[in-house]
Enzyme design. Structure first.
Site, PDB file in Angstrom:
ATOM      1  CD  GLU A   1       3.170 -23.890   9.196  1.00 58.34           C
ATOM      2  OE1 GLU A   1       2.356 -23.850  10.155  1.00 58.34           O
ATOM      3  OE2 GLU A   1       4.321 -23.433   9.276  1.00 58.34           O
TER       4      GLU A   1
ATOM      5  CG  HIS B   1      14.532 -27.277  10.710  1.00 58.07           C
ATOM      6  ND1 HIS B   1      14.052 -27.337  11.997  1.00 58.07           N
ATOM      7  CD2 HIS B   1      14.315 -26.009  10.295  1.00 58.07           C
ATOM      8  CE1 HIS B   1      13.584 -26.150  12.341  1.00 58.07           C
ATOM      9  NE2 HIS B   1      13.727 -25.320  11.322  1.00 58.07           N
TER      10      HIS B   1
END
Lengths: 371, 355
Positions: free
Chosen positions: B89, B158
């Site tokens: 990322e 999540h």
């Protein structure tokens, strides 16, 4: 098990300034042959200027005129030699100690001290000089360099054989090689075959941490697992730094992908003016490296080939002193930034909170005066 | 990871569903889309509208993203504009910054809210600051899309709501659409914006469908202006993103009891449209702020302080906040206890009405 420290090292000039071309590859020799005495003198002039500016900036910090200074003393060959390999269309991403690179890119030395004087976080027009501003988070800029180089691929500016082909030269140090962002930068550079050269100045010390404490193999070999070729050079030899960088940049421009150049050099000064290296390293080590002074080495070479004599060397020294004095005078004239400007550049577009705070700041200033 | 082969021509058409029709040259049109399809349409229209727009992220290419937001874009626009990134990322955001420095407008996808933190340094220390550091010379038109929020029964990392962490950083814009229509319009504007935008997509609302006005132009309301979704007079309910659905449900239930609640979709957390909320509270005298993120240190606290400053003499009750607790997002089997359900919102409204 030791992985060893045995990688071939390119040395073009020995510490006495004699041309040895030891370990030079054909591509590197080709680039060395392009260098005229005028090129060598230009390189030498910027190295001398870098040293003068660096010494003056250190003095300014000691007098309280700069908040901090990160000296590049001892790394002039690595910086100026490599930067000399940049083509006008190439782009350099320095870390924060690359004053020689910045000067080689034609940037006014007074722009460098803006950051260290506390009047700016940047200092110059990066796009105009094709040299990014300093990044203080160690390794943080390396991904930007890779992204910039990816953009060269996307815009058809590498591997075409046209003069518009470009490459990116990113500077980082031995300390930065431990950063995760640098590992990711190597992954992205290899994946996209970005035209970027990672120029690693291994100056022996990440503040107080010696290179051997966090790197068990030479940085020139770090790219092996990424399929990025590496080259180690004598970092106090401007011509070796030039030759290896020029070859790597040429490969990158030609679409042959990224490379690592490890320049083994030495940080002769403290990490910054806030550091005290007597707490972690021997004076004997510093004395040993002083005998390998990069500026003296190139000067010996230039004298040896008759490109410089006492008179021209003195003239180059005097010019450098003048540049440093001009930088000092410009530095002393640098006032604080305007708060209005700082509010204005947080966003490129209107922001309700910034507008409100800016107005509140201005209104307080009107009602209470500038305190 | 398969190395991208940038030297090749765009890939042959995949078996992905055909993307929504091209609107080049057409005027605005109204169509019914899910939020995922609206986002995809916004990406496609932005890619068509501006050759400098790039889509980058993990699995956004051939797969079409784990939520299929980018489905079909890779086959339509090719791998030079819809780029599968290595699984890193910081690398995605860091290289997007470098691309932006040379004029690209990258739209990066972070796969899930909890995976943005490896990129946090690049976002906070570099992306947010480069415009300012450059003396205003460089712009950073980078959009960071993040599916966020809970309520989908997911495993750890999540279901998070990191908006307050980003809203605290000067230089970033932080927005979240609550409806398919806003998802389209706001993503178009985020991509066109010269500043970096953290674009938080409420994944629990991904499959909601609604009418969406699409078109090649951007003649829509400003994406940083709050919208009064449901006018009312008794209490102001301010929320955004995944908080809108339970807030509207609560408002419906309260309306059935004759209690008329005004619901405001903030849309943007930075900037925060205090003007719109304050003028509403000037009428209602009461404010309840609803978000999934933890209440402690959250957007609700900021809005409460701002409204207190602006509406002190109009307030009839303390501002109430409904949101997550100061705990790591809980295991999915109890997430309903953590989320701002309509029941919790109604309870808070009854609380402020009791003054």
């Amino acid at each position: 098990m030791s992985l060893g420290d045995h990688v071939p090292t390119l040395q073009v000039l020995d510490p006495g300034g004699q041309r040895t071309d030891a370990g030079a590859l054909p591509g590197e020799l080709r680039h060395l042959r392009t260098l005229t005495p005028a090129h060598l003198i230009a390189m030498y002039r910027i190295m001398v200027r870098t040293r003068a500016v660096d010494a003056e900036a250190t003095a300014l910090q000691r007098r309280g005129e700069l908040g901090l200074w990160a000296s590049c003393l001892g790394q002039e060959a690595a910086q100026v030699g490599s930067a000399h390999a940049l083509a006008p269309a190439d782009y350099a991403f320095p870390s924060y100690r690359e004053h020689g690179v910045v000067l080689a890119r034609g940037i006014d030395p007074a722009a460098i001290v803006r950051l260290f004087r506390g009047v700016d976080h940047g200092g110059w027009d990066a796009a105009a000089h094709r040299c990014h501003t300093y990044t203080l988070v160690v390794g943080g800029h390396v991904l930007h360099a890779v992204g910039y180089a990816m953009g060269a691929v996307l815009t058809g500016r590498d591997g075409t054989g046209a003069p518009t082909d470009e490459a990116v030269l990113v500077y980082l140090g031995d300390g930065a090689m431990a950063q995760g962002h640098v590992a990711e930068a190597l992954v992205f550079a290899a994946s996209y075959q970005a035209p970027v050269v990672f120029f690693v100045q291994n100056n022996g010390w990440a503040i107080s941490t010696p290179t051997r404490a966090h790197a068990r193999a030479p940085f020139a070999r770090r790219g092996e697992g990424f399929a990025i070729p590496g080259r180690r050079v004598d970092g106090n030899d401007a011509l070796a730094c030039f030759a290896a960088t020029a070859a790597a940049l040429a490969d990158a421009r030609a679409g042959r992908g990224p490379a690592i150049v490890e320049a083994v050099t030495y940080r002769m000064a403290p990490h910054t003016t806030a550091d005290d290296p007597t707490r972690y390293r021997d004076a004997a080590e510093e004395r040993r490296w002083a005998t390998r002074d990069p500026v003296a080495r190139l000067e010996k070479h230039l004298r040896g080939i008759g490109a410089v004599d006492d008179s021209s060397a003195a003239q180059i020294g005097a010019e450098a002193a003048e540049v440093a004095i001009r930088m000092r005078d410009a530095c002393l004239a640098l006032g604080p930034p305007q708060m209005e400007d700082l509010f204005a550049r947080v966003y490129a577009t209107e922001h309700q909170q910034v507008s409100a705070e800016s107005a509140a700041w201005a209104s307080r200033r009107v009602s209470h005066g500038a305190r | 990871m398969t190395a991208p082969t940038w030297a090749t021509a765009p890939p042959a058409a995949s078996t992905s569903p055909a993307p929504a029709p091209s609107l080049t040259g057409a005027g605005p049109a109204v169509t019914t889309l899910s939020m995922v399809a609206a986002l995809r349409q916004a990406l496609a229209d932005s890619l068509r509208h501006d050759p400098k727009v790039l889509v980058m992220g993990e699995d956004v290419g051939r797969l079409g993203g784990v939520f299929r937001v980018t489905d079909g874009l890779w086959s339509e626009f090719g791998e030079r504009r819809v780029m599968d990134s290595p699984l890193a990322e910081a690398g995605i955001v860091g290289t997007a910054i470098g691309l932006a420095l040379r004029g690209f407008r990258p739209v990066v996808e972070i796969q899930f809210d909890g995976f943005v933190f490896p990129a946090f340094d690049q976002i906070v220390s570099q992306l947010a600051k480069l415009h300012s550091r450059s003396g205003g010379r460089s712009q950073m038109p980078v959009t960071v899309r993040i599916p966020y929020g809970g309520g989908i029964g997911a495993i750890e990392h999540h279901s998070e709501s990191p908006e307050a962490l980003f809203a605290h950083v000067a230089g970033l814009r932080v927005v979240s659409p609550a409806t398919p229509g806003d998802a389209y319009a706001m993503l178009r504007q985020a991509i066109a914006c010269p500043d970096p935008v953290i674009f938080l997509e409420p994944k629990a609302r991904y499959w909601d469908t609604d009418e969406v006005t699409i078109g090649p132009d951007l003649q829509v309301e400003q994406f940083d202006r709050a919208r009064i979704v449901r006018p009312g007079s008794l209490v102001t309910l301010a929320t955004y993103g995944p908080g809108l659905a339970p807030s509207l449900k609560a408002a419906d239930a309260l309306a059935a009891q004759g209690r008329d609640v005004e619901v405001i979709d903030l849309r943007s957390m930075s900037p925060l449209d205090v003007d719109t909320v304050a003028s509403s509270v000037d009428r209602t005298g009461r404010l309840v702020v609803v978000h999934e993120a933890p209440v402690f240190g959250g957007i609700g606290g900021e809005l409460a302080a701002a409204v207190m400053e602006r509406c002190f003499y109009r307030l009839e009750a303390p501002v109430a906040r409904v949101g997550g607790y100061h705990m790591p997002y809980p295991p999915a089997r109890v997430e309903h206890e953590y989320l701002p359900t309509a029941g919790r919102v109604i309870h808070a409204v009854e609380g402020v009405l009791s003054y």
